[in-house]
Structure formats: structure tokens, C-alpha cells
Write a protein that holds these residues in place. Structure first.
Motif, PDB file in Angstrom:
ATOM      1  N   ARG A 202      26.972  43.699  41.454  1.00 58.97           N
ATOM      2  CA  ARG A 202      26.412  42.791  40.454  1.00 58.97           C
ATOM      3  C   ARG A 202      25.292  43.475  39.664  1.00 58.97           C
ATOM      4  O   ARG A 202      25.243  43.400  38.424  1.00 58.97           O
ATOM      5  CB  ARG A 202      25.876  41.531  41.144  1.00 58.97           C
ATOM      6  N   ILE A 203      24.396  44.173  40.364  1.00 60.81           N
ATOM      7  CA  ILE A 203      23.275  44.838  39.696  1.00 60.81           C
ATOM      8  C   ILE A 203      23.770  45.943  38.782  1.00 60.81           C
ATOM      9  O   ILE A 203      23.326  46.072  37.633  1.00 60.81           O
ATOM     10  CB  ILE A 203      22.292  45.388  40.751  1.00 60.81           C
ATOM     11  N   MET A 204      24.715  46.757  39.271  1.00 57.63           N
ATOM     12  CA  MET A 204      25.216  47.862  38.456  1.00 57.63           C
ATOM     13  C   MET A 204      25.935  47.354  37.204  1.00 57.63           C
ATOM     14  O   MET A 204      25.902  48.006  36.156  1.00 57.63           O
ATOM     15  CB  MET A 204      26.157  48.728  39.281  1.00 57.63           C
ATOM     16  N   SER A 205      26.565  46.178  37.312  1.00 51.10           N
ATOM     17  CA  SER A 205      27.271  45.621  36.158  1.00 51.10           C
ATOM     18  C   SER A 205      26.313  45.245  35.030  1.00 51.10           C
ATOM     19  O   SER A 205      26.734  45.090  33.879  1.00 51.10           O
ATOM     20  CB  SER A 205      28.082  44.395  36.577  1.00 51.10           C
ATOM     21  N   GLN A 206      25.030  45.101  35.339  1.00 51.69           N
ATOM     22  CA  GLN A 206      24.027  44.756  34.346  1.00 51.69           C
ATOM     23  C   GLN A 206      23.288  45.979  33.807  1.00 51.69           C
ATOM     24  O   GLN A 206      22.390  45.844  32.976  1.00 51.69           O
ATOM     25  CB  GLN A 206      23.015  43.782  34.969  1.00 51.69           C
ATOM     26  N   LEU A 207      23.666  47.162  34.304  1.00 51.86           N
ATOM     27  CA  LEU A 207      22.991  48.393  33.908  1.00 51.86           C
ATOM     28  C   LEU A 207      23.888  49.225  32.992  1.00 51.86           C
ATOM     29  O   LEU A 207      25.109  49.076  33.015  1.00 51.86           O
ATOM     30  CB  LEU A 207      22.632  49.210  35.159  1.00 51.86           C
ATOM     31  N   PRO A 208      23.306  50.128  32.217  1.00 49.29           N
ATOM     32  CA  PRO A 208      24.126  50.984  31.343  1.00 49.29           C
ATOM     33  C   PRO A 208      24.988  51.970  32.122  1.00 49.29           C
ATOM     34  O   PRO A 208      25.889  52.585  31.551  1.00 49.29           O
ATOM     35  CB  PRO A 208      23.080  51.727  30.500  1.00 49.29           C
ATOM     36  N   THR A 209      24.749  52.121  33.431  1.00 56.98           N
ATOM     37  CA  THR A 209      25.515  53.054  34.255  1.00 56.98           C
ATOM     38  C   THR A 209      26.863  52.494  34.692  1.00 56.98           C
ATOM     39  O   THR A 209      27.631  53.189  35.354  1.00 56.98           O
ATOM     40  CB  THR A 209      24.707  53.431  35.504  1.00 56.98           C
TER      41      THR A 209
END
Length: 428
Positions: A202-209
Motif C-alpha cells: 500500500r505504501i509503495m503504491s503511493q510512492l514514485p518508486t
């Protein structure tokens, strides 16, 4: 097992010797580098075997049994790490103090923030960040958060393994003490890694990565302003690994064949966690976390199915685990290694200096400081990968009707005569 075979397994001179005969070696385990640890003994409602006698005297009680010996005694001996009742009491004291301050503090010391709050809530909000989209920096109060949550993870682990998994294991007919411990360990592993894998996704889905767009590990560095969710996630992971280090330091777990590899992995992980947070590389750090947690979730499920002897379902889950491990722990790890080596120079020129007050640390040699621990992690993963392939062979044979010993099962009871008995006095 004969003494000659045990000697050969205990002292392999080559990697081939280490692999040879592993299916028949009950003292080895394979649980991956994020495997939770287990105390040496467990409190059980079942009748335990009579205490062993040495020279006519009853042996002393295990120091790390899970019952409380009193709060102050448990604090002094660090037994709160295995006694959930004491850990819970320690956790409740700051909560009460926080509530008292919230009620009376504003009238006594106006404008003074609650000093207990950093234990539960993330600190160091960036002052000029938006109310609708706040950002947080790192700071010394983060150490208080980590320290408190080391106790949180100790309580959660023990509560799950003692009060949830043991009754569940009994429902499946598991009575032997060693298997009860391992079953509880894997229940905790599935819950922890499954939760963290979902949260990390979930967190990574909100990041440019997202999804492993590695160039964004370096573009616009330093990434010192974290979202609240990213910071909490990072500190919770850090607390978990510090708690695991405590388990190793106190020797709460019986050493096994790959004990040295597990210790090495803990050291490397803490190196990555600490440095990535300190030098503002949380974007690549969160990517590494996710690549580890997701395959470990399926490893835990596979082990649980092995303990309850659901062999066919275990083969399917293990195949899923093998594919996830290969993709996340090897392919994506190599992708990140390649990024460190080839994309490091995407860092802005103004950030290629050592200026900690400005959150900038990326001098030329930092490339190697990031690359080396990731490479060591890959080497350890390859070490375990060879055992995984051996397990795959055993699972295929099991599917065909040939029951094999799972090297991941951790049933390291050396002699049948030493096995605990169930309530009927019969061996499990």
C-alpha cells in the motif's frame, strides 16, 4: 540415525557435503532470513514429562519459561521478552501516564507537549508541511518510539504463540512440545509478514518508486520528508528487527545448523535499516522490506500446512512460495543492485556531498556502502535458495506418495526417548 551420519552432517567440509543428506537431518531448519525466534520452553496445559535428574537432584527450571516471576523480577532479568503478562504491564504504564498528562498537563504546564507521546506517536513533523498532507523528518524521539515497540512486538509474538496458536495446534492434534513451539512460531510469522507485506504494498503504491521504478530511489534526493504512514511503517520494522536482535543476544532460541547465517542476516538487516533511515534512503529501504516480507508470508503458510500434514495443499503453496522467492528475493534484489551501481549518479550534484545538517550524505563512497549489504543479502538468499530447491524435490516426492522429512520443520529432538508425552502418557 547413526553416529557416523550425524558426524558427517554436523561437519560438512564443502557446500555439497552440507546439502547431501539434508532431508534426513532433523537438526536443520530453513525459515528464511526474517524468521521469528522462539523461546526454548513453553507453558503448556498438557502434562509435561517429569524433570530430569542429575545425581539425584531435579534440574533447575528453565530461565526463559513463559510464566511471570513478578513484574520487577521480569524487568531485571529481561524475562518480559518471553512473559506476555509482564510485557503487557510495561506497555500499560506509559499509556496511563500519557492519559494523566492529557487530562491534567495543559492546566499545569501550558504549551508543553505531552512527553509520553513519542512512545506511541511519530514525532518531528515538518513545521511548514500542509495540514492536509503532513510530512515528517527523523529525530531522536524516534528512538523512544522504537524502544517502546520492541516491547510491543515481544508481547504480540508471545500472545499469539501462547494464547492463539497452541489451542489451534491442539485442534489439529499436535501435542509434541517442539511442534507446538514451531507451529506457534509460524502462526506469528504469517500474521506479521502478511500484515507488513500488505502494508508495504500500500505504501509503495503511493510512492514514485511503484512498481520498482528504481530511478526514483535517487532522483530528487534527499528524501528526508516522509509521509506519516511511511515513517510509522519504517519505525515499526526497525523495532521488529531490534526485538529479534534481543532474542539472539539473550539466546532464547536453541542454535541450529544455520545459526551463523541467521546472525549474519540480522546484522546485515540492521545495517540496512539503520543506515537507510539515517541517510534518507527510505524509498529504497521500503522496496527492500517488501521484497523480503511477501515471500516469507507464503513460507510460513507452507510450514503450517506441513505441520498439519496437508501435503497436497502444501505442494501448491510451496510452489507459489518458490516463485515469489525467486522473483522478489533474487530478481528484484538484482534489479536494486543494478540500480545502485548504475543509477546512483542520478542524485543531484548538489546532494553529492557529506552535509548531515542538510540531510545530504551521498559522497562517492556511499555507493559501496549501499551496494555491499545488498550484495551480502543476495549471497545469503542464494544459500537458502539451494535448500529450497531440495525441499521442492521432497515435496514432489510427497505428492507422489513418498513421505519425506521437511528440513524446514525444525523438529530437532535428537532422541525419541526425550520427546514430551501427551496427557495419556503416549508419544505424539
Amino acid at each position: 540415525m547413526t553416529g557416523a551420519i550425524m558426524s558427517k552432517l554436523a561437519r560438512p567440509s564443502t557446500l555439497l557435503g552440507l546439502l547431501q543428506g539434508i532431508e534426513a537431518d532433523p537438526a536443520h531448519h530453513l525459515t528464511g532470513p526474517f524468521r521469528p525466534q522462539t523461546p526454548l520452553s513453553w507453558k503448556s496445559k498438557s502434562r509435561l514429562p517429569a524433570p530430569k535428574r542429575a545425581n539425584g537432584r531435579v534440574s533447575k527450571k528453565n530461565k526463559w519459561h513463559t510464566g511471570s516471576e513478578g513484574l520487577w523480577a521480569d524487568i531485571g532479568s529481561l524475562r518480559w521478552a518471553v512473559a506476555p503478562s509482564s510485557a503487557l504491564k510495561i506497555l500499560l504504564v506509559p499509556i496511563v501516564l500519557w492519559a494523566v498528562w492529557e487530562r491534567f498537563g495543559p492546566s499545569i504546564a501550558k504549551g508543553l507537549l505531552n512527553p509520553i507521546a513519542p512512545l506511541f506517536f511519530i514525532s518531528h513533523r515538518v513545521p511548514d508541511s500542509s495540514e492536509d498532507d503532513p510530512r515528517y523528518a527523523k529525530g531522536y524521539s524516534d528512538l523512544l518510539f522504537i524502544a517502546y515497540h520492541v516491547i510491543v512486538w515481544s508481547f504480540v509474538r508471545q500472545a499469539i504463540t501462547i494464547y492463539i496458536s497452541r489451542p489451534l495446534a491442539g485442534w489439529f492434534g499436535i501435542k509434541r512440545e517442539s511442534k507446538l513451539a514451531r507451529f506457534g512460531e509460524q502462526i506469528y510469522a504469517v500474521i506479521y509478514f502478511g500484515t507488513m507485506a500488505a502494508w508495504g504494498t500500500r505504501i509503495m503504491s503511493q510512492l514514485p518508486t511503484w512498481w520498482y521504478k528504481t530511478e526514483h530511489f535517487w532522483i530528487d534526493y534527499p528524501h528526508w520528508q516522509m509521509t506519516p504512514e511511511l515513517k510509522r511503517y519504517y519505525l515499526m520494522q526497525a523495532a521488529y528487527w531490534c526485538q529479534q536482535l534481543l532474542v539472539l543476544a539473550l539466546k532464547l532460541e536453541k542454535p541450529r545448523k544455520d545459526y551463523n547465517e541467521l546472525v549474519a542476516h540480522h546484522m546485515i538487516t540492521l545495517w540496512l535499516v539503520g543506515w537507510s533511515y539515517l541517510v534518507n534512503l527510505t524509498l529504497i529501504g521500503s522496496a527492500v522490506y517488501l521484497s523480503m516480507d511477501l515471500p516469507d508470508t507464503f513460507l510460513g503458510i507452507s510450514k503450517l500446512l506441513d505441520y498439519i500434514k496437508w501435503d497436497r495443499a502444501n505442494v501448491v503453496v510451496f510452489m507459489c512460495f518458490l516463485m515469489l522467492w525467486t522473483y522478489f528475493r533474487h530478481w528484484l534484489n538484482l534489479v536494486m543492485l543494478y540500480s545502485v551501481w548504475t543509477e546512483f549518479d542520478l542524485i543531484p550534484e548538489t546532494s553529492k556531498q557529506w552535509t548531515p545538517p542538510d540531510g545530504v550524505w551521498m559522497v562517492w563512497w556511499m555507493r559501496y556502502q549501499i551496494f555491499v549489504p545488498l550484495l551480502l543479502l543476495q549471497i545469503l538468499n542464494l544459500f537458502w535458495y539451494m535448500f529450497i530447491l531440495r525441499i521442492l524435490k521432497g515435496q514432489v516426492l510427497a505428492l507422489m506418495g513418498a513421505r519425506t522429512t521437511d528440513v524446514r520443520s525444525d523438529d530437532e529432538d535428537e532422541k525419541e526417548n526425550n520427546e514430551p508425552h501427551d496427557v495419556n502418557g503416549e508419544k505424539d
